[in-house]
Structure formats: C-alpha cells, structure tokens
Design an enzyme around this catalytic site. Structure first.
Site, short mmCIF file in Angstrom:
data_model
loop_
_atom_site.label_atom_id
_atom_site.label_comp_id
_atom_site.label_asym_id
_atom_site.label_seq_id
_atom_site.Cartn_x
_atom_site.Cartn_y
_atom_site.Cartn_z
N ASN A 2 -10.19 -3.02 -6.91
CA ASN A 2 -9.28 -2.11 -7.53
C ASN A 2 -9.91 -1.68 -9.13
O ASN A 2 -9.51 -0.97 -9.61
CB ASN A 2 -7.99 -2.52 -7.83
CG ASN A 2 -7.18 -2.40 -6.58
OD1 ASN A 2 -6.32 -3.23 -6.32
ND2 ASN A 2 -7.63 -1.63 -5.70
N ASP A 8 0.95 -1.30 -0.09
CA ASP A 8 0.14 -0.14 -0.06
C ASP A 8 0.97 1.21 0.10
O ASP A 8 1.76 1.28 0.69
CB ASP A 8 -1.01 -0.06 1.28
CG ASP A 8 -2.30 0.88 1.15
OD1 ASP A 8 -2.24 1.42 0.29
OD2 ASP A 8 -2.86 1.08 1.99
#
Ligand code: FPP
Length: 241
Positions: free
Chosen positions: A72, A24
């Site tokens: 995503n 991340d």
C-alpha cells in the site's frame, strides 16, 4: 436472545473462533458516492468498529483486519498519510474503550517501517492492553504474509536454532501471530477473490467467504450471513471421516 438470533442459536462449536477480514472496496465505494477516497477510508474505519462490536455480541473472540499492506506504500502520498492518520486516530480513540471492555489490541506487520510516533503509540496500546482477554483485535499494518515469513526465518536463524529442531510450531511461534489461533474464517469484501499476501501461513485451513459488498457497506447482517455460511460447512483439515 439478542439481535443476532440466528447466530446465537448455533451450537458454540460451529462458530468461528477467529475471523480475519480483507477490508476491500473503500475507493470504489467513494467513487460510487461521488466523494473523496479519504471519505471512503474514513467510513471504512468506522465500519471496523461496527463489525468488531457485532463480533463481540456474537460471542466470537478474535478479529484480525488487513488495514495496510506492505504494497500500500505505492499509493499516493496523500492517501498513505491519510490512512496512517486514521490508524493513529483509531488507536488513540479506542485505547480507553479497549481497557474498559477488556479488549487486547495487537498490531501485526513490520513495525520498524512505520513512523516513530506511530510505533510509540502502538507500543503503548499493546502494553496497556496486554493483560486483557475478552476480545482480541489485531490490525495488520505494513503487513505482508511473505515478509512476515521472511522476518520469522531471519529470527530463527539469529537464534541459531538447529535445522532438525525447526518444526511447524517453531515457525508459528516466530510469526507476528504467535499465540493467536489461526483464522477459521476469512472474509473479503468488494467481490475480489484473492488472498493478496494476507496471513499466508495462518490461512492454510481457513474457510473463505467473499462478499460483493464494498467494505463501508458491509453490515452486521452481512457478517451474520458469513458466519451462518461458515457454520454450515464441513471442515476436514485434509482428512476424511
Ligand atoms: C481497501 O480499499 C482498503 C485499504 C487499502 C485500507 C483499509 C483501511 C481502512 C478501512 C482504514 C484503516 C483504519 C482502521 C482504523 C482500520 P481500497 O482503497 O483498496 O478500495 P478500492 O479497491 O475500491 O480502491
């Protein structure tokens, strides 16, 4: 002694066997450096190679990275295409290298939702490395923990397994990770402290380690700190001695 002396000094049984990572912070890293999000992802993808090499040097056998979640797809089309291109490039570039270094590559997630050329490439890399066994590298692509459990339940129903025969092992064996040990250590970078639908079943007893560094800045030395933190913990798996 190699370059990870502090980890190498640990008794083998204190090392994690399987490390899972939520990569991340690529976007925030890019913003901080005044470059495009694509550049952040490119640097992040390069770092996957650096960190997997470090794990191999430390004698750890399994790495699973969360490369693209079922959520995503909500990002811009440009970003989604770039991430897909990076994954393709990674697989093409690393196939030969994986074979030479005895690395088995697998993809977790719903492959049927990926472009046909990526599906074919994944099948080729998985087949070409299926017999290899010195390091196991898993990419979670179009992966969601709930979706993985849903697909497992669907297959169990299709196989008409009698309800009284459905044990935890039967469920584990129908997940994308069948045959892969559960992660001992989950690392998430960028300061966020949540699981984001990653390996929901498999992380039941894993130790968590959160780093404030953005993924492209996460170094083998940061990895070493995470491993040392893990090695110092007492795992009880719900029991008490
Ligand atoms: C999180 O950063 C990262 C991702 C959603 C994608 C991770 C993918 C890669 C590193 C490249 C994949 C390729 C390979 C070969 C593994 P973010 O964009 O959510 O960062 P932000 O939260 O700071 O915006």
């Amino acid at each position: 002694m190699g370059q990870y002396e502090r980890v190498e000094k640990l008794p083998k049984e204190r090392l994690p066997r399987h490390v899972a990572i939520i990569l991340d912070g690529n976007g925030r890293w890019a913003e901080e450096h005044g470059v495009s999000r694509s550049k952040g992802h490119l640097t992040g993808a390069e770092n996957v190679e650096t960190i997997s090499d470090a794990l191999i040097d430390m004698g750890i056998s399994y790495l699973t990275v969360y490369a693209f979640s079922t959520e995503n797809w909500k990002r811009s089309q440009e970003e989604v295409s770039y991430l897909m291109m990076l994954l393709k490039r990674y697989l093409i570039k690393n196939k030969k290298d994986a074979i030479r270094r005895n690395i088995r590559i697998r993809v977790l997630g719903d492959k049927s939702g990926l472009a046909p050329d990526l599906q074919a490439l994944i099948a080729d890399v998985e087949q070409s490395t299926a017999h290899l066994n010195s390091f196991y590298l898993q990419f979670a692509i179009n992966y969601g923990g709930r979706d993985e459990i849903r697909r497992a339940v669907q297959r169990i129903a299709e196989e008409k397994i009698s309800p009284n025969l459905i044990t935890e092992n039967v469920i584990s064996d129908h997940l994308d990770t069948a045959g892969i040990p559960d992660p001992d250590l989950l690392i998430r970078t960028s300061g966020e402290e949540r699981i984001s639908n990653f390996l929901l079943w498999q992380l039941a007893y894993s130790e968590f380690y959160f780093s404030s560094k953005y993924w492209p800045d996460f170094t083998p030395q940061d990895l070493e700190e995470a491993i040392l933190s893990y090695a110092g913990r007492q795992r009880r798996f719900g029991g008490r001695k």
